[in-house]
Design a protein around this motif. Structure first.
Motif, PDB file in Angstrom:
ATOM      1  N   ARG A 123     103.393  64.818 -33.297  1.00 34.79           N
ATOM      2  CA  ARG A 123     102.551  63.625 -33.449  1.00 34.79           C
ATOM      3  C   ARG A 123     101.139  64.006 -33.853  1.00 34.79           C
ATOM      4  NH1 ARG A 123      99.605  60.800 -30.145  1.00 34.79           N
ATOM      5  NH2 ARG A 123     100.336  61.864 -28.272  1.00 34.79           N
ATOM      6  N   ARG A 124     100.619  65.089 -33.292  1.00 39.00           N
ATOM      7  CA  ARG A 124      99.278  65.536 -33.677  1.00 39.00           C
ATOM      8  C   ARG A 124      99.241  65.942 -35.160  1.00 39.00           C
ATOM      9  NH1 ARG A 124      96.716  63.055 -30.007  1.00 39.00           N
ATOM     10  NH2 ARG A 124      96.143  64.125 -28.075  1.00 39.00           N
ATOM     11  N   LEU A 125     100.317  66.579 -35.648  1.00 44.08           N
ATOM     12  CA  LEU A 125     100.364  66.949 -37.076  1.00 44.08           C
ATOM     13  C   LEU A 125     100.376  65.701 -37.959  1.00 44.08           C
ATOM     14  CD1 LEU A 125     102.861  69.945 -37.054  1.00 44.08           C
ATOM     15  CD2 LEU A 125     100.434  70.038 -37.654  1.00 44.08           C
ATOM     16  N   TYR A 126     101.142  64.689 -37.577  1.00 44.99           N
ATOM     17  CA  TYR A 126     101.179  63.471 -38.374  1.00 44.99           C
ATOM     18  C   TYR A 126      99.837  62.756 -38.335  1.00 44.99           C
ATOM     19  CZ  TYR A 126     106.209  64.276 -38.264  1.00 44.99           C
ATOM     20  OH  TYR A 126     107.459  64.837 -38.387  1.00 44.99           O
ATOM     21  N   GLU A 127      99.192  62.780 -37.174  1.00 46.43           N
ATOM     22  CA  GLU A 127      97.865  62.175 -37.071  1.00 46.43           C
ATOM     23  C   GLU A 127      96.858  62.887 -37.973  1.00 46.43           C
ATOM     24  OE1 GLU A 127      98.211  60.687 -32.380  1.00 46.43           O
ATOM     25  OE2 GLU A 127      97.102  62.498 -32.901  1.00 46.43           O
ATOM     26  N   TYR A 204      98.665  75.004 -29.921  1.00 42.44           N
ATOM     27  CA  TYR A 204      99.468  74.848 -28.709  1.00 42.44           C
ATOM     28  C   TYR A 204      98.550  75.111 -27.518  1.00 42.44           C
ATOM     29  CZ  TYR A 204     103.682  75.240 -25.748  1.00 42.44           C
ATOM     30  OH  TYR A 204     104.665  75.056 -24.801  1.00 42.44           O
ATOM     31  N   VAL A 205      97.547  74.277 -27.399  1.00 42.21           N
ATOM     32  CA  VAL A 205      96.560  74.361 -26.323  1.00 42.21           C
ATOM     33  C   VAL A 205      96.256  72.939 -25.863  1.00 42.21           C
ATOM     34  CG1 VAL A 205      95.513  76.533 -27.063  1.00 42.21           C
ATOM     35  CG2 VAL A 205      94.663  74.394 -27.990  1.00 42.21           C
ATOM     36  N   ILE A 206      95.810  72.820 -24.633  1.00 46.11           N
ATOM     37  CA  ILE A 206      95.609  71.493 -24.065  1.00 46.11           C
ATOM     38  C   ILE A 206      94.211  70.950 -24.332  1.00 46.11           C
ATOM     39  CG2 ILE A 206      95.483  70.213 -21.880  1.00 46.11           C
ATOM     40  CD1 ILE A 206      97.764  72.024 -20.880  1.00 46.11           C
ATOM     41  N   ALA A 207      93.195  71.779 -24.162  1.00 49.25           N
ATOM     42  CA  ALA A 207      91.823  71.271 -24.230  1.00 49.25           C
ATOM     43  C   ALA A 207      90.961  72.154 -25.124  1.00 49.25           C
ATOM     44  CB  ALA A 207      91.218  71.209 -22.829  1.00 49.25           C
ATOM     45  N   PRO A 208      89.910  71.597 -25.696  1.00 53.47           N
ATOM     46  CA  PRO A 208      88.999  72.397 -26.511  1.00 53.47           C
ATOM     47  C   PRO A 208      88.291  73.465 -25.680  1.00 53.47           C
ATOM     48  CG  PRO A 208      88.632  70.035 -26.853  1.00 53.47           C
ATOM     49  CD  PRO A 208      89.516  70.175 -25.656  1.00 53.47           C
ATOM     50  N   GLY A 209      87.770  74.476 -26.357  1.00 55.92           N
ATOM     51  CA  GLY A 209      87.063  75.567 -25.702  1.00 55.92           C
ATOM     52  C   GLY A 209      86.923  76.746 -26.636  1.00 55.92           C
ATOM     53  N   ARG A 210      86.562  77.886 -26.078  1.00 59.90           N
ATOM     54  CA  ARG A 210      86.269  79.077 -26.890  1.00 59.90           C
ATOM     55  C   ARG A 210      87.487  79.535 -27.683  1.00 59.90           C
ATOM     56  NH1 ARG A 210      86.915  84.445 -25.640  1.00 59.90           N
ATOM     57  NH2 ARG A 210      87.474  83.879 -23.489  1.00 59.90           N
ATOM     58  N   LEU A 211      88.629  79.691 -27.044  1.00 58.58           N
ATOM     59  CA  LEU A 211      89.817  80.174 -27.751  1.00 58.58           C
ATOM     60  C   LEU A 211      90.362  79.130 -28.732  1.00 58.58           C
ATOM     61  CD1 LEU A 211      91.615  82.213 -24.945  1.00 58.58           C
ATOM     62  CD2 LEU A 211      90.203  83.059 -26.830  1.00 58.58           C
ATOM     63  N   ILE A 215      91.064  79.259 -33.035  1.00 52.86           N
ATOM     64  CA  ILE A 215      92.176  78.749 -33.825  1.00 52.86           C
ATOM     65  C   ILE A 215      91.651  77.919 -34.990  1.00 52.86           C
ATOM     66  CG2 ILE A 215      94.152  77.178 -33.775  1.00 52.86           C
ATOM     67  CD1 ILE A 215      94.605  78.067 -30.854  1.00 52.86           C
ATOM     68  N   VAL A 216      90.672  77.063 -34.726  1.00 52.45           N
ATOM     69  CA  VAL A 216      90.065  76.242 -35.774  1.00 52.45           C
ATOM     70  C   VAL A 216      89.459  77.131 -36.861  1.00 52.45           C
ATOM     71  CG1 VAL A 216      88.240  74.573 -36.275  1.00 52.45           C
ATOM     72  CG2 VAL A 216      89.645  74.308 -34.218  1.00 52.45           C
ATOM     73  N   ALA A 217      88.723  78.154 -36.439  1.00 54.47           N
ATOM     74  CA  ALA A 217      88.100  79.054 -37.408  1.00 54.47           C
ATOM     75  C   ALA A 217      89.157  79.810 -38.206  1.00 54.47           C
ATOM     76  CB  ALA A 217      87.175  80.035 -36.691  1.00 54.47           C
ATOM     77  N   GLY A 218      90.223  80.230 -37.545  1.00 50.66           N
ATOM     78  CA  GLY A 218      91.287  80.948 -38.233  1.00 50.66           C
ATOM     79  C   GLY A 218      92.003  80.084 -39.249  1.00 50.66           C
ATOM     80  N   ALA A 228      95.860  70.298 -36.928  1.00 46.33           N
ATOM     81  CA  ALA A 228      96.023  69.252 -35.924  1.00 46.33           C
ATOM     82  C   ALA A 228      95.006  69.415 -34.804  1.00 46.33           C
ATOM     83  CB  ALA A 228      97.441  69.291 -35.352  1.00 46.33           C
ATOM     84  N   GLU A 229      94.822  68.346 -34.044  1.00 45.47           N
ATOM     85  CA  GLU A 229      93.984  68.403 -32.852  1.00 45.47           C
ATOM     86  C   GLU A 229      94.741  69.093 -31.718  1.00 45.47           C
ATOM     87  OE1 GLU A 229      90.866  67.413 -32.391  1.00 45.47           O
ATOM     88  OE2 GLU A 229      90.622  66.683 -34.446  1.00 45.47           O
ATOM     89  N   VAL A 230      94.014  69.510 -30.692  1.00 41.29           N
ATOM     90  CA  VAL A 230      94.654  70.045 -29.490  1.00 41.29           C
ATOM     91  C   VAL A 230      95.495  68.945 -28.845  1.00 41.29           C
ATOM     92  CG1 VAL A 230      92.811  71.724 -29.123  1.00 41.29           C
ATOM     93  CG2 VAL A 230      92.683  69.471 -28.013  1.00 41.29           C
TER      94      VAL A 230
END
Length: 267
Positions: A123-127, A204-211, A215-218, A228-230
């Motif tokens: 669902r996050r990918l479709y969003e 495949y993470v629940i909440a935003p943060g350093r790690l 992923i976003v940068a990668g 997709a969003e977390v």
């Protein structure tokens, strides 16, 4: 309701982060769980960086219910069973159960793997703009935070294989923001080299943060087409929290106040 007749308190145990988005996401998820099951007491506690800490929540619950016993199901907000689930959280819960008379606490199983999580990822990918018709030409990077525990890394690889088989993606490859390889950017490039016309990154993470920010940068560095969003306060995740809670509530809590760790799996 008399304390002895109340269902166990659901204590959502999160790691914590200096990033304020992390705690905000955890609390939003807890609100969704409460909305799904009115009458269930849902508390949140953090292992580090954020208040209240897990011991602080357990102390407060014990005080409020005294002289009666309070039953608590501690649900790790974790997708894989690694250090925090195996060592960190059990130690915190054991110390509290030994220190607080009348506290009956058990640790529920980690959240993953689960088909509910795969549904949330899709669902996050479709969003994020991916269409269902793009599946066969899209390579997906299943990007997790990473762990030095080989069991956790193997679970992520297994989820990637299962998701590819079930969903009909061009391919699904695991990636890790720390501890293991490949990194997100390398997995994106590898899928492109394999012939994927489009590459999507599913954190495949629940909440935003350093790690998660790694992923976003990668994804940007590797040239991913879709990010997709977390998972965040996804309804699937809230349902899964309640499924794990129900599994943990199955057998009666030990009158000896022993700490029980259950590793059930929801579908």
């Amino acid at each position: 309701m008399h304390p002895s007749h109340r269902p166990p308190v659901l204590l959502v145990v999160a790691h914590g982060s200096r990033d304020p988005r992390h705690a905000a996401t955890v609390r939003a998820l807890a609100r969704r769980v409460r909305a799904l099951r009115p009458g269930l007491r849902v508390e949140t506690g953090f292992l580090d960086f954020v208040a209240p800490s897990v011991p602080e929540v357990l102390d407060r619950l014990a005080r409020e219910c005294a002289p009666h016993a309070v039953e608590v199901v501690a649900q790790p907000l974790l997708l894989t069973r690694a250090f925090h689930a195996k060592t960190d959280i059990p130690a915190v819960l054991r110390e509290a159960s030994e220190r607080l008379p009348g506290l009956r606490v058990r640790q529920a199983g980690v959240l993953g793997p689960s088909r509910l999580l795969l549904g949330a990822l899709e669902r996050r990918l479709y969003e994020a703009g991916l269409a269902h018709a793009d599946r066969s030409a899209t390579g997906v990077v299943l990007a997790s935070a990473g762990s030095s525990d080989p069991e956790a890394a193997a679970v992520i690889a297994g989820i990637a294989r299962e998701w590819e088989r079930r969903a009909g993606w061009f391919a699904v490859r695991p990636a890790f923001a720390s501890a293991s390889s490949p990194r997100t950017e390398d997995a994106v490039r590898a899928l492109r080299a394999e012939g994927a016309r489009r590459v999507a990154v599913a954190p495949y993470v629940i909440a935003p943060g350093r790690l998660p920010d790694r992923i976003v940068a990668g994804a940007a560095e590797g040239g991913a087409d879709v990010l997709a969003e977390v998972l965040g306060a996804a309804p699937e995740l809230a349902k899964l929290l309640l499924a794990r809670y129900d599994e943990a509530c199955g057998p009666a809590l030990s009158p000896a106040l022993a700490l029980h760790t259950l590793h059930g799996r929801a579908s």
